[in-house]
Write a protein that holds these residues in place. Structure first.
Motif, PDB file in Angstrom:
ATOM      1  N   LYS A   1      -4.915  -2.630   0.689  1.00 31.85           N
ATOM      2  CA  LYS A   1      -3.944  -1.124   0.451  1.00 31.85           C
ATOM      3  C   LYS A   1      -4.283  -0.436   2.130  1.00 31.85           C
ATOM      4  O   LYS A   1      -4.892  -0.582   2.766  1.00 31.85           O
ATOM      5  N   TYR A   2      -3.673   0.756   2.250  1.00 32.07           N
ATOM      6  CA  TYR A   2      -2.747   1.802   3.383  1.00 32.07           C
ATOM      7  C   TYR A   2      -2.905   2.968   2.564  1.00 32.07           C
ATOM      8  O   TYR A   2      -2.182   3.230   2.045  1.00 32.07           O
ATOM      9  N   TYR A   3      -3.745   3.876   3.645  1.00 29.66           N
ATOM     10  CA  TYR A   3      -2.710   5.369   3.457  1.00 29.66           C
ATOM     11  C   TYR A   3      -1.632   6.064   4.216  1.00 29.66           C
ATOM     12  O   TYR A   3      -2.078   6.940   4.558  1.00 29.66           O
ATOM     13  N   ARG A   4      -1.194   5.273   4.586  1.00 33.14           N
ATOM     14  CA  ARG A   4       0.828   5.830   4.861  1.00 33.14           C
ATOM     15  C   ARG A   4       1.150   7.295   4.347  1.00 33.14           C
ATOM     16  O   ARG A   4       1.370   7.676   5.075  1.00 33.14           O
ATOM     17  N   HIS A   5       1.034   7.092   2.964  1.00 33.01           N
ATOM     18  CA  HIS A   5       1.774   8.054   1.943  1.00 33.01           C
ATOM     19  C   HIS A   5       0.203   8.967   1.393  1.00 33.01           C
ATOM     20  O   HIS A   5      -0.310   8.478   1.327  1.00 33.01           O
ATOM     21  N   LEU A   6       0.633   9.632   1.457  1.00 36.51           N
ATOM     22  CA  LEU A   6      -0.311  10.532   0.171  1.00 36.51           C
ATOM     23  C   LEU A   6      -0.251   9.894  -0.960  1.00 36.51           C
ATOM     24  O   LEU A   6       0.095   9.604  -1.476  1.00 36.51           O
ATOM     25  N   GLY A   7      -1.637   9.586  -1.453  1.00 37.24           N
ATOM     26  CA  GLY A   7      -2.085   8.697  -2.587  1.00 37.24           C
ATOM     27  C   GLY A   7      -2.107   7.250  -2.151  1.00 37.24           C
ATOM     28  O   GLY A   7      -2.857   6.696  -3.032  1.00 37.24           O
ATOM     29  N   GLY A   8      -1.967   6.977  -1.062  1.00 38.53           N
ATOM     30  CA  GLY A   8      -1.967   5.586  -0.843  1.00 38.53           C
ATOM     31  C   GLY A   8      -1.065   4.474  -1.440  1.00 38.53           C
ATOM     32  O   GLY A   8      -0.291   4.710  -2.507  1.00 38.53           O
ATOM     33  N   ASP A   9      -0.984   3.477  -0.539  1.00 42.44           N
ATOM     34  CA  ASP A   9      -0.249   2.359  -1.111  1.00 42.44           C
ATOM     35  C   ASP A   9      -1.125   1.036  -0.916  1.00 42.44           C
ATOM     36  O   ASP A   9      -2.224   0.755  -0.430  1.00 42.44           O
ATOM     37  N   PHE A  10      -0.285   0.216  -2.395  1.00 39.22           N
ATOM     38  CA  PHE A  10      -1.248  -0.746  -2.598  1.00 39.22           C
ATOM     39  C   PHE A  10      -0.263  -1.972  -2.151  1.00 39.22           C
ATOM     40  O   PHE A  10       0.832  -2.060  -1.845  1.00 39.22           O
ATOM     41  N   MET A  11      -0.764  -3.636  -1.916  1.00 38.34           N
ATOM     42  CA  MET A  11       0.462  -3.705  -1.372  1.00 38.34           C
ATOM     43  C   MET A  11      -0.319  -5.619  -1.491  1.00 38.34           C
ATOM     44  O   MET A  11      -1.972  -5.997  -2.079  1.00 38.34           O
ATOM     45  N   THR A  12       1.023  -6.564  -2.031  1.00 35.33           N
ATOM     46  CA  THR A  12       0.230  -8.341  -2.429  1.00 35.33           C
ATOM     47  C   THR A  12       0.313  -8.970  -0.907  1.00 35.33           C
ATOM     48  O   THR A  12       1.989  -8.847   0.034  1.00 35.33           O
ATOM     49  N   LEU A  13      -0.217  -9.698  -0.756  1.00 35.89           N
ATOM     50  CA  LEU A  13      -0.704 -10.279   0.596  1.00 35.89           C
ATOM     51  C   LEU A  13      -0.695 -11.557   0.346  1.00 35.89           C
ATOM     52  O   LEU A  13      -1.226 -12.091  -0.123  1.00 35.89           O
ATOM     53  N   ILE A  14       0.146 -12.354   1.325  1.00 42.05           N
ATOM     54  CA  ILE A  14       0.502 -13.764   0.636  1.00 42.05           C
ATOM     55  C   ILE A  14       0.817 -15.116   1.299  1.00 42.05           C
ATOM     56  O   ILE A  14       0.892 -14.880   2.616  1.00 42.05           O
ATOM     57  N   ASP A  15       0.558 -16.115   1.367  1.00 45.23           N
ATOM     58  CA  ASP A  15       0.063 -16.900   2.033  1.00 45.23           C
ATOM     59  C   ASP A  15       0.526 -17.878   1.977  1.00 45.23           C
ATOM     60  O   ASP A  15      -0.193 -18.385   0.387  1.00 45.23           O
ATOM     61  N   LEU A  16       1.562 -18.619   1.895  1.00 42.33           N
ATOM     62  CA  LEU A  16       2.225 -19.702   1.324  1.00 42.33           C
ATOM     63  C   LEU A  16       2.740 -20.638   2.410  1.00 42.33           C
ATOM     64  O   LEU A  16       2.646 -20.651   3.318  1.00 42.33           O
ATOM     65  N   VAL A  17       1.613 -21.913   1.836  1.00 43.24           N
ATOM     66  CA  VAL A  17       1.257 -22.873   2.778  1.00 43.24           C
ATOM     67  C   VAL A  17       2.318 -24.290   2.023  1.00 43.24           C
ATOM     68  O   VAL A  17       2.667 -24.904   1.016  1.00 43.24           O
ATOM     69  N   THR A  18       3.180 -24.457   2.875  1.00 39.44           N
ATOM     70  CA  THR A  18       3.782 -26.197   2.756  1.00 39.44           C
ATOM     71  C   THR A  18       3.188 -27.738   3.847  1.00 39.44           C
ATOM     72  O   THR A  18       2.578 -27.119   4.618  1.00 39.44           O
ATOM     73  N   GLU A  19       3.858 -27.695   4.014  1.00 40.67           N
ATOM     74  CA  GLU A  19       3.847 -29.110   4.605  1.00 40.67           C
ATOM     75  C   GLU A  19       3.679 -29.335   6.192  1.00 40.67           C
ATOM     76  O   GLU A  19       2.725 -29.424   6.541  1.00 40.67           O
ATOM     77  N   GLU A  20       4.381 -28.608   6.223  1.00 36.49           N
ATOM     78  CA  GLU A  20       4.546 -28.094   7.596  1.00 36.49           C
ATOM     79  C   GLU A  20       4.431 -26.750   8.210  1.00 36.49           C
ATOM     80  O   GLU A  20       3.406 -26.784   9.435  1.00 36.49           O
ATOM     81  N   ASN A  21       4.194 -25.804   7.251  1.00 34.15           N
ATOM     82  CA  ASN A  21       3.906 -24.481   8.025  1.00 34.15           C
ATOM     83  C   ASN A  21       2.686 -23.654   6.939  1.00 34.15           C
ATOM     84  O   ASN A  21       2.817 -24.166   5.415  1.00 34.15           O
ATOM     85  N   VAL A  22       2.410 -22.684   7.722  1.00 34.72           N
ATOM     86  CA  VAL A  22       2.111 -21.184   7.088  1.00 34.72           C
ATOM     87  C   VAL A  22       2.304 -20.469   7.083  1.00 34.72           C
ATOM     88  O   VAL A  22       2.612 -19.751   8.251  1.00 34.72           O
ATOM     89  N   TYR A  23       3.117 -19.512   5.982  1.00 38.11           N
ATOM     90  CA  TYR A  23       4.083 -18.623   6.745  1.00 38.11           C
ATOM     91  C   TYR A  23       2.897 -17.064   5.826  1.00 38.11           C
ATOM     92  O   TYR A  23       2.701 -17.568   5.091  1.00 38.11           O
ATOM     93  N   PHE A  24       2.625 -16.369   6.736  1.00 39.44           N
ATOM     94  CA  PHE A  24       2.112 -15.005   5.885  1.00 39.44           C
ATOM     95  C   PHE A  24       2.607 -14.043   6.426  1.00 39.44           C
ATOM     96  O   PHE A  24       3.330 -13.972   6.945  1.00 39.44           O
ATOM     97  N   PHE A  25       2.833 -13.516   4.380  1.00 38.83           N
ATOM     98  CA  PHE A  25       3.982 -12.078   4.456  1.00 38.83           C
ATOM     99  C   PHE A  25       2.556 -11.258   3.959  1.00 38.83           C
ATOM    100  O   PHE A  25       1.646 -11.105   3.347  1.00 38.83           O
ATOM    101  N   TRP A  26       3.442  -9.994   3.705  1.00 40.20           N
ATOM    102  CA  TRP A  26       2.789  -9.142   3.168  1.00 40.20           C
ATOM    103  C   TRP A  26       3.985  -8.082   2.295  1.00 40.20           C
ATOM    104  O   TRP A  26       4.941  -7.591   2.951  1.00 40.20           O
TER     105      TRP A  26
END
Length: 270
Positions: A187-212
């Motif tokens: 969560k972060y508080y950029r906006h009044l009331g706060g925002d929530f986010m999903t953090l995704i680690d996508l692991v493949t054969e070759e790489n790991v992709y970090f998303f939010w």
């Protein structure tokens, strides 16, 4: 400290031949706010300190006119020392990940293991439910899953004060290449009331992709997406019951009720 910060902001702004209004438009704030910073009448908040440093391509310490780190001690007097120190370290080391929407290129961010702000598209459903063009600063990455294929594209390039739409393929692979997906929240508080986010680690054969993704609903969508039924999905135990709920809105509300367990996010790798 306020006078030093103001002088540096004015210096870097003038070096780029920007008016106060130009800089205000970039930050999506008023020109009067820029004027107050430069006159030393007020301080930029933490988010704008980072955005200014990123935009002017200088370290936070240089932006505030200090040779040694320690600006957060003044900016957040009263916070616990250890907590403050850790936050400062995480922010400074990983600010590019949090502000990937302002990057010119994002493929290097993936190479460096940075967490990239993305839109997630599962078939026809988009998370968050907005379009790229709504305002400058939105995610400039799109991760799409459809018909058994995963594509990752850069869809914007931040140049000057504008996030320009582009089309650039970063990666493409079959869904069967995904070995594991880890889902966690912040969560972060950029906006009044706060925002929530999903953090995704996508692991493949070759790489790991970090998303939010600036959406909690993205987690529920991934968890219940039929093509991922045979994919190993890792979720923190405290949130499994909420994600297991079939109804999206009920799951969303259940996750919000767990707010105390969701850590603050300022760009650090979780």
């Amino acid at each position: 400290m306020s006078l030093a910060v103001g002088k540096q902001i004015k210096k870097f702004r003038q070096e780029r031949h920007l008016s106060q209004q130009d800089l205000a438009d970039h930050l999506m704030i008023s020109r009067q706010t820029i004027s107050k910073w430069e006159l030393g009448k007020s301080l930029p908040d933490l988010e704008n300190v980072i955005r200014l440093a990123e935009y002017f391509d200088v370290s936070v310490d240089v932006l505030i006119g200090y040779k040694k780190s320690g600006f957060l001690t003044s900016l957040f007097q009263g916070r616990k020392g250890k907590e403050l120190t850790k936050m400062a370290k995480d922010i400074e080391q990983n600010k590019t990940a949090f502000y990937s929407a302002y990057a010119k290129e994002i493929d290097s961010l993936f190479t460096e293991g940075k967490r990239v702000n993305t839109f997630l598209k599962l078939d026809e459903a988009m998370y968050p439910e907005v379009t790229f063009s709504r305002w400058a600063g939105n995610a400039n990455c799109l991760c799409s899953v459809s018909k058994g294929e995963v594509t990752i594209d850069q869809i914007g390039r931040f140049i000057g004060l504008v996030n320009l739409p582009i089309e650039k393929r970063i990666a493409e692979f079959p869904i069967t290449d995904i070995k594991e997906i880890t889902i966690h929240f912040a969560k972060y508080y950029r906006h009044l009331g706060g925002d929530f986010m999903t953090l995704i680690d996508l692991v493949t054969e070759e790489n790991v992709y970090f998303f939010w993704v600036n959406s909690l609903k993205a987690a529920h969508a991934i968890y219940h997406y039929p093509p991922f039924s045979s994919t190993k999905i890792q979720v923190m135990e405290d949130f499994e019951a909420a994600l297991a709920l079939a109804d999206e809105q009920a799951a969303f509300e259940a996750l919000r009720e767990q707010e105390a367990l969701i850590p603050l996010f300022y760009g650090q790798q979780q």
